[in-house]
Design a protein around this motif. Structure first.
Motif, PDB file in Angstrom:
ATOM      1  N   GLU A 122       0.867  -1.510   0.239  1.00  8.64           N
ATOM      2  CA  GLU A 122       0.190   0.081  -0.015  1.00  8.64           C
ATOM      3  C   GLU A 122       0.518   1.110  -0.118  1.00  8.64           C
ATOM      4  N   PRO A 123       1.627   1.426   1.107  1.00  9.07           N
ATOM      5  CA  PRO A 123       2.533   2.532   0.612  1.00  9.07           C
ATOM      6  C   PRO A 123       3.176   2.868  -0.392  1.00  9.07           C
ATOM      7  N   GLU A 174       2.242   1.638  -3.669  1.00 11.24           N
ATOM      8  CA  GLU A 174       1.352   2.166  -4.560  1.00 11.24           C
ATOM      9  C   GLU A 174       0.891   3.755  -4.705  1.00 11.24           C
ATOM     10  N   ALA A 175       1.221   4.296  -3.246  1.00 13.41           N
ATOM     11  CA  ALA A 175       0.666   5.621  -3.039  1.00 13.41           C
ATOM     12  C   ALA A 175       2.127   6.377  -3.378  1.00 13.41           C
ATOM     13  N   ALA A 198       1.360   8.433  -6.833  1.00 16.64           N
ATOM     14  CA  ALA A 198       2.129  10.818  -6.839  1.00 16.64           C
ATOM     15  C   ALA A 198       2.887   9.971  -7.679  1.00 16.64           C
TER      16      ALA A 198
END
Length: 138
Positions: free
Chosen positions: A33-34, A36-37, A41
């Motif tokens: 998840e981090p 992918e974020a 961005a």
């Protein structure tokens, strides 16, 4: 009865595999998840605006810029390959070797028994065949 045992064992193996997959799926979102974020961005703030600007350029300009980017990537790859020497290699040092100051003689030979040095023969001269050359002008 042996068929029933095999079937039950297969069902147990399949159930264990499903449980393992479920555990892996639960862990992956926590880790991914981090990342992918961060990727999203970068895409949203850098890549997509550049794609929009690039799509507005006329055809020849796109080709020139695309070729420049490709050349830049090639240069970066070459620099990375040249600087990554493939690990540490031992440094080579030049060391001096001790040489004897006098000619070594085998213990069985003495000064009186030394063989005489062979005399070099003069190289044979070439033989000219045919008429003698004339060096005076006609």
């Amino acid at each position: 009865m042996s068929d029933e045992i095999r079937t039950e064992e297969g069902m147990q193996d399949a159930g264990a595999a499903r449980e393992g997959e479920a555990r892996a799926r639960r862990r992956v979102p926590e880790v991914a998840e981090p990342f992918e974020a961060a990727v999203f961005a970068v895409q949203e703030r850098v890549i997509w605006p550049l794609q929009d600007r690039f799509s507005l350029l006329p055809g020849p300009s796109r080709a020139v810029i695309g070729g420049g980017v490709a050349a830049l990537v090639a240069v970066v790859v070459v620099v990375v390959l040249l600087t990554s020497g493939g690990g540490s290699s031992p440094t080579t040092t030049v060391s001096e070797v001790a040489t004897p100051s006098e000619t070594l003689v085998a213990p069985s030979q003495t000064a009186a028994e030394k063989p005489e040095p062979k005399k070099k023969k003069a190289a044979p001269r070439e033989t000219l065949h045919g008429a003698a050359p004339v060096f005076s002008p006609p």
